[in-house]
Design an enzyme around this catalytic site. Structure first.
Site, PDB file in Angstrom:
ATOM      1  N   ASN A  38      40.545  45.309  41.566  1.00 30.55           N
ATOM      2  CA  ASN A  38      40.177  46.498  41.055  1.00 30.55           C
ATOM      3  C   ASN A  38      41.520  46.519  39.475  1.00 30.55           C
ATOM      4  O   ASN A  38      42.934  46.803  39.841  1.00 30.55           O
ATOM      5  CB  ASN A  38      41.455  48.010  41.227  1.00 30.55           C
ATOM      6  CG  ASN A  38      42.035  49.502  40.273  1.00 30.55           C
ATOM      7  OD1 ASN A  38      40.992  49.153  39.891  1.00 30.55           O
ATOM      8  ND2 ASN A  38      42.263  50.360  40.796  1.00 30.55           N
ATOM      9  N   TRP A  39      40.583  46.221  38.022  1.00 38.52           N
ATOM     10  CA  TRP A  39      41.510  46.347  36.894  1.00 38.52           C
ATOM     11  C   TRP A  39      41.586  47.437  36.270  1.00 38.52           C
ATOM     12  O   TRP A  39      42.560  47.567  35.258  1.00 38.52           O
ATOM     13  CB  TRP A  39      40.210  45.390  36.316  1.00 38.52           C
ATOM     14  CG  TRP A  39      40.200  43.900  36.155  1.00 38.52           C
ATOM     15  CD1 TRP A  39      40.376  43.126  37.336  1.00 38.52           C
ATOM     16  CD2 TRP A  39      38.862  43.859  35.653  1.00 38.52           C
ATOM     17  NE1 TRP A  39      39.659  42.497  37.068  1.00 38.52           N
ATOM     18  CE2 TRP A  39      39.002  42.666  36.177  1.00 38.52           C
ATOM     19  CE3 TRP A  39      37.934  43.479  34.495  1.00 38.52           C
ATOM     20  CZ2 TRP A  39      38.047  41.223  35.529  1.00 38.52           C
ATOM     21  CZ3 TRP A  39      37.509  42.316  34.478  1.00 38.52           C
ATOM     22  CH2 TRP A  39      37.693  41.789  34.931  1.00 38.52           C
ATOM     23  N   LYS A  40      42.034  48.460  37.182  1.00 35.57           N
ATOM     24  CA  LYS A  40      42.143  49.665  36.757  1.00 35.57           C
ATOM     25  C   LYS A  40      42.835  50.110  34.741  1.00 35.57           C
ATOM     26  O   LYS A  40      40.736  49.910  34.617  1.00 35.57           O
ATOM     27  CB  LYS A  40      44.320  50.293  37.121  1.00 35.57           C
ATOM     28  CG  LYS A  40      44.060  50.053  38.043  1.00 35.57           C
ATOM     29  CD  LYS A  40      45.818  49.340  38.912  1.00 35.57           C
ATOM     30  CE  LYS A  40      46.002  49.307  40.558  1.00 35.57           C
ATOM     31  NZ  LYS A  40      46.596  49.250  41.306  1.00 35.57           N
TER      32      LYS A  40
ATOM     33  N   HIS B 251      41.564  56.503  45.836  1.00 31.05           N
ATOM     34  CA  HIS B 251      42.551  55.742  45.193  1.00 31.05           C
ATOM     35  C   HIS B 251      44.160  56.716  45.239  1.00 31.05           C
ATOM     36  O   HIS B 251      44.144  57.321  44.715  1.00 31.05           O
ATOM     37  CB  HIS B 251      42.462  54.697  43.656  1.00 31.05           C
ATOM     38  CG  HIS B 251      43.176  53.641  43.672  1.00 31.05           C
ATOM     39  ND1 HIS B 251      44.414  53.959  43.396  1.00 31.05           N
ATOM     40  CD2 HIS B 251      42.921  52.149  44.230  1.00 31.05           C
ATOM     41  CE1 HIS B 251      45.453  52.807  42.959  1.00 31.05           C
ATOM     42  NE2 HIS B 251      43.919  52.329  43.546  1.00 31.05           N
TER      43      HIS B 251
ATOM     44  N   GLU C 186      46.478  56.524  42.703  1.00 31.08           N
ATOM     45  CA  GLU C 186      45.793  56.499  41.844  1.00 31.08           C
ATOM     46  C   GLU C 186      45.663  58.022  41.111  1.00 31.08           C
ATOM     47  O   GLU C 186      46.384  59.249  40.362  1.00 31.08           O
ATOM     48  CB  GLU C 186      46.186  55.774  40.290  1.00 31.08           C
ATOM     49  CG  GLU C 186      47.552  54.411  40.931  1.00 31.08           C
ATOM     50  CD  GLU C 186      47.176  52.952  40.017  1.00 31.08           C
ATOM     51  OE1 GLU C 186      45.853  53.327  39.715  1.00 31.08           O
ATOM     52  OE2 GLU C 186      47.389  52.603  40.409  1.00 31.08           O
TER      53      GLU C 186
ATOM     54  N   GLU D 127      45.895  51.469  51.825  1.00 32.46           N
ATOM     55  CA  GLU D 127      46.559  51.119  50.867  1.00 32.46           C
ATOM     56  C   GLU D 127      48.111  52.130  50.989  1.00 32.46           C
ATOM     57  O   GLU D 127      47.918  53.329  50.314  1.00 32.46           O
ATOM     58  CB  GLU D 127      45.766  51.621  49.290  1.00 32.46           C
ATOM     59  CG  GLU D 127      44.571  51.000  48.383  1.00 32.46           C
ATOM     60  CD  GLU D 127      43.975  52.067  47.177  1.00 32.46           C
ATOM     61  OE1 GLU D 127      44.375  51.025  46.527  1.00 32.46           O
ATOM     62  OE2 GLU D 127      44.167  52.586  47.067  1.00 32.46           O
TER      63      GLU D 127
ATOM     64  N   GLY E 135      51.976  48.503  43.566  1.00 31.86           N
ATOM     65  CA  GLY E 135      52.417  47.691  42.293  1.00 31.86           C
ATOM     66  C   GLY E 135      54.075  47.784  42.654  1.00 31.86           C
ATOM     67  O   GLY E 135      54.390  47.877  41.753  1.00 31.86           O
TER      68      GLY E 135
ATOM     69  N   SER F  67      49.927  45.074  47.063  1.00 37.16           N
ATOM     70  CA  SER F  67      50.538  44.226  46.493  1.00 37.16           C
ATOM     71  C   SER F  67      50.002  43.151  47.089  1.00 37.16           C
ATOM     72  O   SER F  67      51.144  41.644  47.605  1.00 37.16           O
ATOM     73  CB  SER F  67      51.890  44.079  46.425  1.00 37.16           C
ATOM     74  OG  SER F  67      52.736  45.395  45.947  1.00 37.16           O
TER      75      SER F  67
ATOM     76  N   GLY G 109      45.137  44.273  43.145  1.00 34.39           N
ATOM     77  CA  GLY G 109      45.188  45.234  42.082  1.00 34.39           C
ATOM     78  C   GLY G 109      46.113  44.408  40.786  1.00 34.39           C
ATOM     79  O   GLY G 109      44.474  43.171  40.188  1.00 34.39           O
ATOM     80  N   GLY G 110      46.824  43.987  40.672  1.00 33.50           N
ATOM     81  CA  GLY G 110      47.631  43.034  39.057  1.00 33.50           C
ATOM     82  C   GLY G 110      47.311  41.412  38.914  1.00 33.50           C
ATOM     83  O   GLY G 110      46.788  41.178  38.744  1.00 33.50           O
TER      84      GLY G 110
END
Length: 250
Positions: free
Chosen positions: A9-11, A95, A97, A165, A171, A211, A232-233
């Site tokens: 997920n590049w957000k 999600h 967020e 999640e 994150g 993470s 994610g990151g």
């Protein structure tokens, strides 16, 4: 046996040129069976990512968000049929967020999952508890409530994925232990079995997100009931994401 899924997920990262550079450098190497690879680029970079896919025939693209309605006066939104027409195969729904930064409810997430399924997309329903909910011993209650909202509008015939999640691990550098994640996935699969029957529940792939990185991916993927990861990151770097994908080798 459920095939592993490695999703990124590049957000709100990677503009179109960044997406092209990513796929130019993404070169995982496998021996034997390969997992399914799924990327959720930012909407503005979707076309660039899609244009880069001929060199990566095993990669599918999804969208990070959809509106529940198929069309209408909703400035800034995109619909599931539009995403499908653009070449998307999957759509995230619920999600953390979207839930916690944009105020989306369980009902909102369920409506988006239903809209995705109606348009021929695979909804990836995200569920997870906050740190306070976990400390209060309510983690299982929360994720079942979130799942039940979607089960109320989905039928067993729908192709769906679940992503667990834990909000406190997204994150933050904190990761649920493989045992924690497996336990949550087991709760979700048992609830699916109650609703849809054991045979259908056994085919639903449940991913872990929170993470995930090249150092912990293999341990997570080797754990019972973890069918893949939502990254994610660490999905923004092609080498890092390739190492995570390689960790899914049988």
């Amino acid at each position: 046996m459920r095939k592993p899924v490695i999703a990124g997920n590049w957000k709100m990262h990677h503009a179109p040129e960044d997406a092209r550079r990513f796929f130019g450098a993404f070169r995982p190497s496998w021996s034997g069976a390969q997992p399914d690879i799924l990327i959720f680029p930012a909407a503005i970079s979707f076309a660039a990512a899609q244009a880069a896919l001929p060199d990566h025939p095993r990669v599918q693209l999804g969208v990070q968000n959809i509106h529940p309605e198929p069309h209408g006066a909703f400035t800034g939104e995109l619909s599931a049929p539009m995403a499908r027409a653009a070449g998307a195969t999957h759509a995230l729904a619920g999600h953390s967020e979207r839930r916690h930064l944009f105020g989306e409810s369980d009902r909102d997430a369920a409506a988006k999952a239903r809209a995705a399924a109606d348009a021929g997309l695979v909804p990836v329903l995200c569920v997870g508890e906050t740190l306070d909910e976990r400390k209060a011993g309510r983690a299982g209650e929360v994720i079942v409530r979130q799942l039940d909202a979607a089960l109320a509008v989905l039928t067993p015939e729908v192709d769906v994925m679940i992503a667990y999640e834990p909000v406190w691990a997204i994150g933050t550098g904190e990761t649920a232990t493989p045992s924690d994640a497996s336990g949550a996935h087991g709760i979700l699969r048992r609830r699916l079995a109650e609703a849809w029957g054991g045979e259908r529940a056994a085919r639903v792939r449940i991913l872990y997100g929170g993470s995930v990185n090249p150092r912990n991916a293999a341990r997570l993927l080797a754990s019972p009931d973890i069918d893949g990861v939502l990254v994610g990151g660490a999905s923004l770097d092609p080498d890092s994401f390739a190492r995570i994908a390689e960790a899914a080798r049988p």
